[in-house]
Design an enzyme around this catalytic site. Structure first.
Site, PDB file in Angstrom:
ATOM      1  N   GLU A 213      39.632  44.056  35.282  1.00  0.00           N
ATOM      2  CA  GLU A 213      40.408  43.642  36.694  1.00  0.00           C
ATOM      3  C   GLU A 213      41.999  44.446  36.702  1.00  0.00           C
ATOM      4  OE1 GLU A 213      40.725  39.556  37.298  1.00  0.00           O
ATOM      5  OE2 GLU A 213      38.999  39.246  38.506  1.00  0.00           O
TER       6      GLU A 213
ATOM      7  N   HIS B 242      18.870  47.004  18.704  1.00  0.00           N
ATOM      8  CA  HIS B 242      17.497  47.069  19.290  1.00  0.00           C
ATOM      9  C   HIS B 242      17.350  47.176  20.622  1.00  0.00           C
ATOM     10  CE1 HIS B 242      16.302  46.649  15.113  1.00  0.00           C
ATOM     11  NE2 HIS B 242      17.688  46.186  14.835  1.00  0.00           N
TER      12      HIS B 242
ATOM     13  N   LYS C 276      34.658  37.300  48.654  1.00  0.00           N
ATOM     14  CA  LYS C 276      34.826  35.995  49.217  1.00  0.00           C
ATOM     15  C   LYS C 276      35.087  36.001  50.600  1.00  0.00           C
ATOM     16  CE  LYS C 276      37.999  34.931  45.104  1.00  0.00           C
ATOM     17  NZ  LYS C 276      39.489  34.642  44.766  1.00  0.00           N
TER      18      LYS C 276
HETATM   19  O1  PA5 Z   1      42.751  37.370  36.380  1.00  0.00           O
HETATM   20  C1  PA5 Z   1      42.620  36.738  37.526  1.00  0.00           C
HETATM   21  O2  PA5 Z   1      43.931  36.708  38.230  1.00  0.00           O
HETATM   22  C2  PA5 Z   1      41.379  36.067  37.933  1.00  0.00           C
HETATM   23  O3  PA5 Z   1      40.415  36.305  37.180  1.00  0.00           O
HETATM   24  C3  PA5 Z   1      41.480  34.542  38.029  1.00  0.00           C
HETATM   25  O4  PA5 Z   1      41.827  34.009  36.898  1.00  0.00           O
HETATM   26  C4  PA5 Z   1      40.279  33.931  38.776  1.00  0.00           C
HETATM   27  O5  PA5 Z   1      39.835  34.428  39.931  1.00  0.00           O
HETATM   28  C5  PA5 Z   1      40.594  32.453  38.979  1.00  0.00           C
HETATM   29  O6  PA5 Z   1      41.476  32.154  39.747  1.00  0.00           O
HETATM   30  P1  PA5 Z   1      42.204  30.668  39.760  1.00  0.00           P
HETATM   31  O7  PA5 Z   1      42.799  30.653  38.561  1.00  0.00           O
HETATM   32  O8  PA5 Z   1      43.046  30.788  41.016  1.00  0.00           O
HETATM   33  O9  PA5 Z   1      41.219  29.756  40.106  1.00  0.00           O
END
Ligand code: PA5
Length: 447
Positions: free
Chosen positions: A288, A309, A423
């Site tokens: 990310e 394996h 989303k």
């Molecule tokens: O690293 C990030 O920002 C994302 O992976 C969030 O943690 C994830 O989308 C969850 O979001 P939230 O805590 O708002 O539910």
């Protein structure tokens, strides 16, 4: 006390030491930008000095809340997705007995949900929790994430039916934004115990906030030691530590140089199944943070020797666009000596009297040499043992290196704009109020 170590020797057949050292200026600039808050995403740098700034009051609050959940629950469900669950899951798995779910221990079983939308998963979870003493830690920074919110509504309804509203509200803890989002509103209305995710700490950098610390404490692990390890690494990777002594700097520089030379995939390797989720956490952290603007090393992972394996063939002889970073644990917590057998029908007496870990270590070394021979550069991280302190070191090391590495790459490591695309389509398809235009467009596209 020994510390974590990083060795890049087995990458030096592929990239030169001088090319790596040439990053020292870029690394210094990245470190200053992180420190001074002058780089991209500078409103999300709260993680940088998080370990050394956690207050005693916060630790006590987390420990006290954990004590209460531990005394009232046989199972605690952690509802969260992405950065709101992977850190806790990684640490708990790394430190737990591999078969704890079958053994009757003093700690509640920690279950994770809200990280998928599988109806079977939720049906099986709610069935498992029927008439059990359970609690919920609901974690969402935005407070609006569908996977988590949907799961929470189901679990909250069940808990209230089983225990009554008053008791249920004592067994629910919410970890969310200080003011924004549906979860904050709901928590205020229902009177849940809450913890705040600081504005300036993004999800994937939040394991050392209550997001990770509360579930880890409920599982019975020592969050003070975890924080101490992170504090130690915060010191050792500080901006005043010279390039050649700074593990986060060396790791960030080496992986960027490998990437520049066409190594587009980094595989995080472990030789202990307990580290499987640490790799999942790492993949999210780096994926990310770096995968944007058409750039970024693709973070992958394998569990060895298991995956030798399955994926071993590809790694040994597939397209040469990969490098590996091996996490090695110097000494296991437990000891198993391989027995002698007079008949030796399996031909394994050459191992008699050896620790099983010795076999594992030779598998590790043998694999490393074979992969290097096959054209796969290898980095190696060694931690002395698998405990809270060294996991804390690892966490901060990877976070700091990620910040530096993202800046070297030239991206904003602290946003994730690409996550929104699915989303938007999902909401349009589900005809969520407010998405009328998108619904119309997607229906046309699919007709
Ligand atoms: O690293 C990030 O920002 C994302 O992976 C969030 O943690 C994830 O989308 C969850 O979001 P939230 O805590 O708002 O539910």
């Amino acid at each position: 006390m020994k510390n974590m170590q990083l060795s890049i020797d087995k990458a030096l057949d592929f990239v030169s030491k001088s090319d790596i050292d040439a990053y020292s200026k870029a690394v210094a600039q990245a470190s200053v930008a992180l420190e001074d808050g002058t780089g991209k995403g500078n409103d999300f740098l709260g993680w940088l000095h998080l370990p050394s700034s956690i207050t005693e009051e916060m630790i006590q609050d987390i420990e006290e809340t954990a004590r209460q959940l531990r005394s009232t629950c046989d199972a605690v469900v952690v509802a969260g997705i992405g950065g709101s669950y992977l850190g806790a899951k990684a640490v708990i798995e790394a430190l737990s007995d591999s078969f704890s779910w079958l053994k009757k221990g003093d700690s509640p079983v920690i279950l994770f949900a809200g990280n998928n939308i599988s109806e079977d998963y939720l049906a099986e979870l709610t069935e498992l929790l029927r008439n059990r003493r359970f609690g919920i830690i609901n974690i969402s920074k935005s407070g609006t994430t569908t996977e988590t919110a949907l799961t929470f509504r189901l679990l909250k309804t069940q808990l209230e039916q089983q225990e009554g509203k008053a008791e249920a509200s004592k067994r629910i803890v919410a970890i969310t934004d200080k003011a924004k989002g549906a979860l904050r509103q709901l928590s205020t209305q229902e009177g849940y115990k809450t913890f705040v995710i600081p504005d300036n700490v993004g999800g994937r950098f939040s394991v050392l906030t209550p997001v990770g610390l509360l579930p880890i404490a409920v599982a019975g692990f020592d969050i003070r030691q975890l924080i101490s390890g992170a504090v130690e690494m915060e010191k050792n990777c500080g901006k005043d530590i010279s390039f050649d002594q700074n593990l986060a700097a060396i790791y960030a520089a080496t992986r960027n140089e490998l990437y520049r030379r066409g190594k587009k995939i980094e595989i995080l390797v472990n030789f202990h199944p307990k580290l499987h989720y640490l790799a999942e956490w790492w993949k999210q952290l780096y994926g990310e943070s770096e995968g944007k603007e058409g750039k970024g090393i693709y973070p992958a992972s394998v569990d060895f020797t298991t995956d030798l394996h399955s994926m071993g063939q590809w790694i040994q002889e597939g397209e040469r666009i990969i490098f590996e970073t091996v996490i090695s644990v110097a000494t296991p917590e437990k000891k198993v000596i391989f027995p002698h057998d007079d008949e030796n029908l399996d031909g394994l007496n050459f191992l008699a009297g050896k620790r099983v870990d010795e076999v594992n270590k030779m598998a590790e070394l043998g694999t490393q040499l074979a992969h290097v021979d096959g054209g796969v550069p290898n980095l190696r991280i060694e931690i002395p043992s698998l405990n809270e302190f060294y996991i804390g070191e690892l966490i901060y090391f990877f976070e700091k290196a990620c910040g530096i590495s993202g800046y070297i790459l030239g991206v904003n490591p602290f946003d994730q704009p690409g996550v929104e695309a699915y989303k938007k389509n999902m909401f349009a398809l589900l005809e969520k109020p407010g998405y009328e235009k998108e619904t119309e467009a997607i229906k046309k596209r699919l007709s």
